[in-house]
Design an enzyme around this catalytic site. Structure first.
Site, PDB file in Angstrom:
ATOM      1  N   GLU A   3       0.847  -1.195   0.000  1.00 38.45           N
ATOM      2  CA  GLU A   3       0.000   0.000   0.000  1.00 38.45           C
ATOM      3  C   GLU A   3       0.884   1.247   0.000  1.00 38.45           C
ATOM      4  O   GLU A   3       1.992   1.234   0.523  1.00 38.45           O
ATOM      5  CB  GLU A   3      -0.918  -0.069   1.236  1.00 38.45           C
ATOM      6  CG  GLU A   3      -1.890   1.041   1.446  1.00 38.45           C
ATOM      7  CD  GLU A   3      -2.856   1.355   0.312  1.00 38.45           C
ATOM      8  OE1 GLU A   3      -2.389   1.603  -0.815  1.00 38.45           O
ATOM      9  OE2 GLU A   3      -4.071   1.401   0.554  1.00 38.45           O
ATOM     10  N   ASP A   4       0.393   2.320  -0.613  1.00 38.27           N
ATOM     11  CA  ASP A   4       1.160   3.562  -0.644  1.00 38.27           C
ATOM     12  C   ASP A   4       1.199   4.212   0.733  1.00 38.27           C
ATOM     13  O   ASP A   4       2.240   4.647   1.211  1.00 38.27           O
ATOM     14  CB  ASP A   4       0.581   4.546  -1.683  1.00 38.27           C
ATOM     15  CG  ASP A   4      -0.923   4.757  -1.551  1.00 38.27           C
ATOM     16  OD1 ASP A   4      -1.549   4.180  -0.636  1.00 38.27           O
ATOM     17  OD2 ASP A   4      -1.478   5.508  -2.371  1.00 38.27           O
ATOM     18  N   ILE A   5       0.028   4.287   1.374  1.00 43.66           N
ATOM     19  CA  ILE A   5      -0.040   4.998   2.650  1.00 43.66           C
ATOM     20  C   ILE A   5      -1.149   4.404   3.521  1.00 43.66           C
ATOM     21  O   ILE A   5      -2.202   4.030   3.006  1.00 43.66           O
ATOM     22  CB  ILE A   5      -0.263   6.513   2.411  1.00 43.66           C
ATOM     23  CG1 ILE A   5      -0.123   7.317   3.703  1.00 43.66           C
ATOM     24  CG2 ILE A   5      -1.603   6.794   1.756  1.00 43.66           C
ATOM     25  CD1 ILE A   5       0.066   8.815   3.464  1.00 43.66           C
ATOM     26  N   ASP A  34      -3.394   5.698   6.530  1.00 38.81           N
ATOM     27  CA  ASP A  34      -3.789   6.939   7.204  1.00 38.81           C
ATOM     28  C   ASP A  34      -4.632   6.534   8.424  1.00 38.81           C
ATOM     29  O   ASP A  34      -4.090   6.203   9.464  1.00 38.81           O
ATOM     30  CB  ASP A  34      -4.532   7.773   6.156  1.00 38.81           C
ATOM     31  CG  ASP A  34      -4.931   9.162   6.615  1.00 38.81           C
ATOM     32  OD1 ASP A  34      -4.640   9.526   7.753  1.00 38.81           O
ATOM     33  OD2 ASP A  34      -5.545   9.894   5.829  1.00 38.81           O
ATOM     34  N   THR A  35      -5.950   6.506   8.298  1.00 43.98           N
ATOM     35  CA  THR A  35      -6.770   6.023   9.410  1.00 43.98           C
ATOM     36  C   THR A  35      -6.664   4.510   9.559  1.00 43.98           C
ATOM     37  O   THR A  35      -6.886   3.961  10.636  1.00 43.98           O
ATOM     38  CB  THR A  35      -8.254   6.363   9.192  1.00 43.98           C
ATOM     39  OG1 THR A  35      -8.709   5.688   8.015  1.00 43.98           O
ATOM     40  CG2 THR A  35      -8.481   7.852   9.051  1.00 43.98           C
ATOM     41  N   GLY A  36      -6.369   3.826   8.453  1.00 42.72           N
ATOM     42  CA  GLY A  36      -6.277   2.369   8.475  1.00 42.72           C
ATOM     43  C   GLY A  36      -7.541   1.672   8.000  1.00 42.72           C
ATOM     44  O   GLY A  36      -7.577   0.447   7.896  1.00 42.72           O
ATOM     45  N   LYS A  45       0.829   7.320   8.764  1.00 42.32           N
ATOM     46  CA  LYS A  45       0.554   8.494   9.602  1.00 42.32           C
ATOM     47  C   LYS A  45       0.079   8.017  10.968  1.00 42.32           C
ATOM     48  O   LYS A  45      -1.122   7.820  11.173  1.00 42.32           O
ATOM     49  CB  LYS A  45      -0.545   9.352   8.963  1.00 42.32           C
ATOM     50  CG  LYS A  45      -0.183   9.993   7.633  1.00 42.32           C
ATOM     51  CD  LYS A  45      -1.338  10.858   7.145  1.00 42.32           C
ATOM     52  CE  LYS A  45      -1.129  11.378   5.754  1.00 42.32           C
ATOM     53  NZ  LYS A  45      -2.347  11.986   5.198  1.00 42.32           N
ATOM     54  N   ASP A  51      -2.235  10.912  -4.861  1.00 40.31           N
ATOM     55  CA  ASP A  51      -2.883  11.968  -5.650  1.00 40.31           C
ATOM     56  C   ASP A  51      -3.627  12.982  -4.791  1.00 40.31           C
ATOM     57  O   ASP A  51      -3.979  12.722  -3.637  1.00 40.31           O
ATOM     58  CB  ASP A  51      -3.900  11.338  -6.608  1.00 40.31           C
ATOM     59  CG  ASP A  51      -5.130  10.820  -5.875  1.00 40.31           C
ATOM     60  OD1 ASP A  51      -4.956   9.981  -4.958  1.00 40.31           O
ATOM     61  OD2 ASP A  51      -6.246  11.260  -6.180  1.00 40.31           O
TER      62      ASP A  51
HETATM   63  P1  IMP Z   1      -7.085   5.218   5.162  1.00 42.48           P
HETATM   64  O1  IMP Z   1      -8.182   4.260   4.764  1.00 42.48           O
HETATM   65  O2  IMP Z   1      -7.594   6.370   5.977  1.00 42.48           O
HETATM   66  O3  IMP Z   1      -5.911   4.537   5.829  1.00 42.48           O
HETATM   67  O4  IMP Z   1      -6.550   5.925   3.861  1.00 42.48           O
HETATM   68  C1  IMP Z   1      -5.951   5.210   2.918  1.00 42.48           C
HETATM   69  C2  IMP Z   1      -6.091   5.822   1.538  1.00 42.48           C
HETATM   70  O5  IMP Z   1      -6.383   7.225   1.548  1.00 42.48           O
HETATM   71  C3  IMP Z   1      -4.751   5.679   0.881  1.00 42.48           C
HETATM   72  O6  IMP Z   1      -4.682   4.454   0.177  1.00 42.48           O
HETATM   73  C4  IMP Z   1      -4.695   6.871  -0.024  1.00 42.48           C
HETATM   74  O7  IMP Z   1      -5.276   6.544  -1.257  1.00 42.48           O
HETATM   75  C5  IMP Z   1      -5.528   7.912   0.666  1.00 42.48           C
HETATM   76  N1  IMP Z   1      -4.684   8.855   1.419  1.00 42.48           N
HETATM   77  C6  IMP Z   1      -4.486   8.905   2.750  1.00 42.48           C
HETATM   78  N2  IMP Z   1      -3.663   9.899   3.096  1.00 42.48           N
HETATM   79  C7  IMP Z   1      -3.301  10.499   1.941  1.00 42.48           C
HETATM   80  C8  IMP Z   1      -2.420  11.617   1.628  1.00 42.48           C
HETATM   81  O8  IMP Z   1      -1.803  12.259   2.488  1.00 42.48           O
HETATM   82  N3  IMP Z   1      -2.302  11.933   0.313  1.00 42.48           N
HETATM   83  C9  IMP Z   1      -2.958  11.255  -0.675  1.00 42.48           C
HETATM   84  N4  IMP Z   1      -3.776  10.211  -0.430  1.00 42.48           N
HETATM   85  C10 IMP Z   1      -3.943   9.827   0.870  1.00 42.48           C
HETATM   86 MG    MG Z   2      -4.400   4.241  -1.952  1.00 43.74          MG
END
Ligand code: IMP
Ligand code: MG
Length: 178
Positions: free
Chosen positions: A102-104, A106-108, A134, A162
């Site tokens: 996975e690229d990132i 964030d919340t998970g 994060k 993006d």
């Molecule tokens: P999560 O489900 O909150 O962990 O977010 C995951 C997805 O949100 C990632 O796979 C990204 O596509 C997008 N995302 C989260 N943070 C960023 C950021 O800082 N820049 C761009 N995309 C993000």
């Molecule tokens: Mg993504």
């Protein structure tokens, strides 16, 4: 300082291609050590992870396979961010060693759902390799087994990530200028 504009927002350079490369190298070395005889299958999350996946896989020296998965999103509603169905998973995962790319995180939320869907396919093991994390935004409990780097809770762009569809092509990583 290099500031760029993408749509209505401004971003400043945050992580260079050199730093990115050494973070990817570190992840690859750890995976090469741990998976020598396990023939892992990498599952890379589209769209964001395509660049991390293509850099990482070329540093992997053990026998392995790679495939790509994606969550379809609800269309025609306001909840376009809501996760729907996992698509693209045609491989048999039963008794396989899976490594999710996975690229990132964030919340998970995204990874948590993906891990649940993958475990239903009865793999032997599932590990997570992620370029950015994060910690201050994280709301779940899964382990990130291989991590490129932790970053503050700020919006970043480039290296596959993006802003509203733009900026995935940037070789460096930028962060938003508030
Ligand atoms: P999560 O489900 O909150 O962990 O977010 C995951 C997805 O949100 C990632 O796979 C990204 O596509 C997008 N995302 C989260 N943070 C960023 C950021 O800082 N820049 C761009 N995309 C993000
Ligand atoms: Mg993504």
């Amino acid at each position: 300082m290099s500031i760029i504009q993408v749509k209505d927002k401004f971003f400043e350079k945050f992580i260079s291609t050199t730093e990115i490369d050494s973070a990817v190298q570190k992840v690859a070395e750890a995976i090469n050590r741990d998976y020598e005889t396990k023939n892992p299958i990498f599952l890379a999350m589209l769209n964001g992870a395509f660049i991390f996946a293509s850099d990482l896989i070329r540093k992997i020296t053990v026998p392995c396979e790679i495939s790509f998965v994606k969550f379809s999103s609800y269309s025609g509603t306001t909840s376009t961010e809501k996760l729907n169905e996992l698509i693209g998973l045609n491989e048999e995962l039963k008794n396989r060693y899976v490594i999710v790319l996975e690229d990132i995180v964030d919340t998970g939320i995204t990874m948590n759902k993906l891990l649940k869907d993958i475990w239903e396919k009865e793999p032997l093991d599932v590990k997570v390799a992620c370029f950015c994390f994060k910690p201050d935004a994280f709301k779940h409990f899964f382990t990130i087994d291989y991590l490129g780097m932790s970053i503050p809770n700020e919006f970043i762009l480039g290296y596959g990530l993006d802003y509203d569809g733009q900026g995935r092509n940037l070789p460096d990583i930028y962060k938003i200028v508030p």
